[in-house]
Motif scaffolding. Structure first.
Motif, mmCIF file in Angstrom:
data_model
loop_
_atom_site.group_PDB
_atom_site.id
_atom_site.type_symbol
_atom_site.label_atom_id
_atom_site.label_comp_id
_atom_site.label_asym_id
_atom_site.label_seq_id
_atom_site.Cartn_x
_atom_site.Cartn_y
_atom_site.Cartn_z
ATOM 1 N N LEU A 37 0.762 -1.027 -0.061
ATOM 2 C CA LEU A 37 0.200 -0.008 0.119
ATOM 3 C C LEU A 37 0.931 1.189 0.149
ATOM 4 O O LEU A 37 0.332 2.310 -0.578
ATOM 5 N N ARG A 38 2.076 1.178 0.823
ATOM 6 C CA ARG A 38 2.848 2.321 0.659
ATOM 7 C C ARG A 38 3.442 2.663 -0.770
ATOM 8 O O ARG A 38 3.587 3.769 -0.993
ATOM 9 N N GLN A 39 3.619 1.402 -1.329
ATOM 10 C CA GLN A 39 4.015 1.526 -2.959
ATOM 11 C C GLN A 39 3.162 2.343 -3.748
ATOM 12 O O GLN A 39 3.365 3.209 -4.686
ATOM 13 N N VAL A 40 1.600 2.092 -3.395
ATOM 14 C CA VAL A 40 0.859 2.818 -4.170
ATOM 15 C C VAL A 40 0.854 4.056 -3.855
ATOM 16 O O VAL A 40 0.875 5.048 -4.783
ATOM 17 N N ALA A 41 1.132 4.470 -2.747
ATOM 18 C CA ALA A 41 1.325 6.021 -2.284
ATOM 19 C C ALA A 41 2.448 6.717 -3.043
ATOM 20 O O ALA A 41 2.274 7.837 -3.591
ATOM 21 N N ARG A 42 3.476 5.816 -2.954
ATOM 22 C CA ARG A 42 4.665 6.532 -3.742
ATOM 23 C C ARG A 42 4.442 6.702 -5.258
ATOM 24 O O ARG A 42 5.047 7.509 -5.872
ATOM 25 N N ASN A 43 3.717 5.740 -5.767
ATOM 26 C CA ASN A 43 3.401 5.563 -7.383
ATOM 27 C C ASN A 43 2.528 6.743 -7.587
ATOM 28 O O ASN A 43 2.629 7.556 -8.532
ATOM 29 N N GLY A 60 -1.003 10.869 -2.884
ATOM 30 C CA GLY A 60 -0.063 10.169 -2.301
ATOM 31 C C GLY A 60 0.362 10.364 -0.650
ATOM 32 O O GLY A 60 0.494 9.341 -0.106
ATOM 33 N N ALA A 61 0.247 11.559 -0.354
ATOM 34 C CA ALA A 61 0.117 11.887 1.008
ATOM 35 C C ALA A 61 -0.962 11.543 1.722
ATOM 36 O O ALA A 61 -0.769 11.023 2.807
ATOM 37 N N ARG A 62 -1.911 11.670 1.221
ATOM 38 C CA ARG A 62 -3.128 11.312 1.969
ATOM 39 C C ARG A 62 -3.289 9.709 2.154
ATOM 40 O O ARG A 62 -3.645 9.208 3.139
ATOM 41 N N VAL A 63 -2.901 9.153 1.052
ATOM 42 C CA VAL A 63 -2.593 7.537 1.330
ATOM 43 C C VAL A 63 -1.774 7.272 2.328
ATOM 44 O O VAL A 63 -1.990 6.350 3.122
ATOM 45 N N GLN A 64 -0.486 7.732 2.242
ATOM 46 C CA GLN A 64 0.496 7.542 3.119
ATOM 47 C C GLN A 64 0.073 8.040 4.703
ATOM 48 O O GLN A 64 -0.119 6.952 5.547
ATOM 49 N N ILE A 92 -2.633 5.292 5.754
ATOM 50 C CA ILE A 92 -1.783 3.970 6.142
ATOM 51 C C ILE A 92 -1.291 3.995 7.400
ATOM 52 O O ILE A 92 -1.318 3.223 8.285
ATOM 53 N N ASP A 93 -0.416 5.116 7.825
ATOM 54 C CA ASP A 93 -0.024 5.736 9.236
ATOM 55 C C ASP A 93 -1.006 5.622 10.233
ATOM 56 O O ASP A 93 -0.725 4.839 11.197
ATOM 57 N N ARG A 94 -2.070 6.103 9.985
ATOM 58 C CA ARG A 94 -3.273 5.855 11.023
ATOM 59 C C ARG A 94 -3.853 4.600 11.192
ATOM 60 O O ARG A 94 -4.126 4.388 12.432
ATOM 61 N N VAL A 95 -4.251 3.902 10.227
ATOM 62 C CA VAL A 95 -4.445 2.656 10.317
ATOM 63 C C VAL A 95 -3.387 1.410 11.144
ATOM 64 O O VAL A 95 -3.693 0.622 11.890
#
Length: 56
Positions: free
Chosen positions: A28-34, A44-48, A51-54
């Motif tokens: 999932l972090r790779q999705v954010a980087r992509n 990307g920042a919102r996804v990251q 993920i951090d909150r979850v």
């Protein structure tokens, strides 16, 4: 096109579902980087952040 705002709780739900169905946080972090690499830095920042909150 920018990322939608105000949908963080929905994004977190999708991340939890993804983790429960076998994706890893690394994937999932790779999705954010992509997303960021493709020019959608906000998404990307919102996804990251979601993920951090979850992962807490």
């Amino acid at each position: 096109m920018g990322a939608l705002t105000g949908v963080e709780s929905q994004l977190q739900s999708h991340i939890r579902i993804s983790l429960n169905t076998g994706l890893s946080s690394s994937q999932l972090r790779q999705v954010a980087r992509n997303l960021a690499a493709q020019g959608n830095v906000d998404a990307g920042a919102r996804v990251q952040a979601a993920i951090d909150r979850v992962s807490e």
